[in-house]
Design a protein around this motif. Structure first.
Motif, PDB file in Angstrom:
ATOM      1  N   ASN A   2       0.387  -0.615  -0.306  1.00  0.00           N
ATOM      2  CA  ASN A   2      -0.010  -0.222   0.322  1.00  0.00           C
ATOM      3  C   ASN A   2       0.408   1.120   0.118  1.00  0.00           C
ATOM      4  O   ASN A   2       1.923   1.126   0.088  1.00  0.00           O
ATOM      5  CB  ASN A   2      -1.061   0.207   0.950  1.00  0.00           C
ATOM      6  N   SER A   3       0.380   2.502   0.097  1.00  0.00           N
ATOM      7  CA  SER A   3       0.533   3.650  -0.142  1.00  0.00           C
ATOM      8  C   SER A   3       1.925   4.195   0.912  1.00  0.00           C
ATOM      9  O   SER A   3       3.204   4.582   0.866  1.00  0.00           O
ATOM     10  CB  SER A   3       0.330   4.523  -0.654  1.00  0.00           C
ATOM     11  N   SER A   4       1.800   3.838   2.554  1.00  0.00           N
ATOM     12  CA  SER A   4       2.442   3.973   3.602  1.00  0.00           C
ATOM     13  C   SER A   4       2.996   3.614   3.746  1.00  0.00           C
ATOM     14  O   SER A   4       4.361   3.254   3.615  1.00  0.00           O
ATOM     15  CB  SER A   4       1.141   3.389   4.872  1.00  0.00           C
ATOM     16  N   SER A   5       3.486   1.664   2.814  1.00  0.00           N
ATOM     17  CA  SER A   5       4.931   0.877   2.937  1.00  0.00           C
ATOM     18  C   SER A   5       5.703   2.156   1.995  1.00  0.00           C
ATOM     19  O   SER A   5       6.819   1.598   1.672  1.00  0.00           O
ATOM     20  CB  SER A   5       4.463  -0.296   2.618  1.00  0.00           C
ATOM     21  N   SER A   6       4.753   2.018   0.539  1.00  0.00           N
ATOM     22  CA  SER A   6       6.228   3.072  -0.080  1.00  0.00           C
ATOM     23  C   SER A   6       6.288   4.218   0.840  1.00  0.00           C
ATOM     24  O   SER A   6       7.669   4.591   0.364  1.00  0.00           O
ATOM     25  CB  SER A   6       4.671   2.772  -2.261  1.00  0.00           C
ATOM     26  N   ILE A   7       5.604   4.733   0.904  1.00  0.00           N
ATOM     27  CA  ILE A   7       6.089   6.573   1.469  1.00  0.00           C
ATOM     28  C   ILE A   7       7.408   6.187   2.667  1.00  0.00           C
ATOM     29  O   ILE A   7       8.069   6.467   2.956  1.00  0.00           O
ATOM     30  CB  ILE A   7       4.905   6.933   2.484  1.00  0.00           C
ATOM     31  N   PHE A  37      11.161   6.687  -7.819  1.00  0.00           N
ATOM     32  CA  PHE A  37       9.962   7.387  -7.090  1.00  0.00           C
ATOM     33  C   PHE A  37       8.984   7.645  -7.984  1.00  0.00           C
ATOM     34  O   PHE A  37       8.008   6.853  -7.948  1.00  0.00           O
ATOM     35  CB  PHE A  37       9.592   7.223  -5.958  1.00  0.00           C
ATOM     36  N   ARG A  41       5.353   5.680 -10.213  1.00  0.00           N
ATOM     37  CA  ARG A  41       4.322   5.760  -9.315  1.00  0.00           C
ATOM     38  C   ARG A  41       3.538   5.549  -9.331  1.00  0.00           C
ATOM     39  O   ARG A  41       2.386   5.359  -8.558  1.00  0.00           O
ATOM     40  CB  ARG A  41       4.205   7.691  -8.459  1.00  0.00           C
ATOM     41  N   ASN A  42       2.698   4.928 -10.997  1.00  0.00           N
ATOM     42  CA  ASN A  42       2.286   4.481 -11.159  1.00  0.00           C
ATOM     43  C   ASN A  42       1.924   2.915 -10.597  1.00  0.00           C
ATOM     44  O   ASN A  42       0.530   2.263 -11.784  1.00  0.00           O
ATOM     45  CB  ASN A  42       1.466   5.150 -12.578  1.00  0.00           C
ATOM     46  N   GLN A  44       1.138  -0.434 -10.447  1.00  0.00           N
ATOM     47  CA  GLN A  44       0.072  -1.839  -9.120  1.00  0.00           C
ATOM     48  C   GLN A  44       0.619  -2.861  -9.989  1.00  0.00           C
ATOM     49  O   GLN A  44       1.009  -3.278 -10.911  1.00  0.00           O
ATOM     50  CB  GLN A  44      -1.191  -1.468  -9.907  1.00  0.00           C
ATOM     51  N   LEU A  48       3.893  -3.657  -8.824  1.00  0.00           N
ATOM     52  CA  LEU A  48       4.779  -3.138  -7.617  1.00  0.00           C
ATOM     53  C   LEU A  48       5.606  -2.982  -7.060  1.00  0.00           C
ATOM     54  O   LEU A  48       5.936  -3.412  -5.698  1.00  0.00           O
ATOM     55  CB  LEU A  48       3.413  -2.320  -6.242  1.00  0.00           C
TER      56      LEU A  48
END
Length: 89
Positions: A2-7, A37, A41-42, A44, A48
């Motif tokens: 999810n986005s939190s793990s990538s952040i 990054f 960014r796009n 999935q 991803l």
């Protein structure tokens, strides 16, 4: 993934770049992290997951580079002294 793990991965990579002693290596590592990054960014799904795995490998590589850089420090760069004084070019 999810986005939190990538952040979290992004922040970990950027934190590691700040630990590098040499200005040139540090600025190259920052540019490379940001570019990677932005490029991915796009993504999935499977792409991803592969990109996150590569990012984790890059983080471990960066940690090793920081350790090696601390073992053999270089002299202070002129750019480092300018950035510490907040002088803009």
């Amino acid at each position: 993934m999810n986005s939190s793990s990538s952040i979290s991965l992004f922040r970990s990579l950027m934190r590691e770049t700040h630990k590098m002693n040499d200005y040139n290596f540090r600025s190259y590592a920052r540019r490379r992290v940001k570019h990677g990054f932005l490029k991915n960014r796009n993504l999935q799904g499977e792409e991803l997951a592969a990109a996150m795995l590569e990012g984790e490998q890059q983080l471990s590589l960066l940690k090793r580079q920081v350790i090696i850089g601390n073992l053999y420090p270089s002299g202070a760069s002129v750019m480092d002294s300018l950035s510490k004084k907040n002088v803009s070019l």
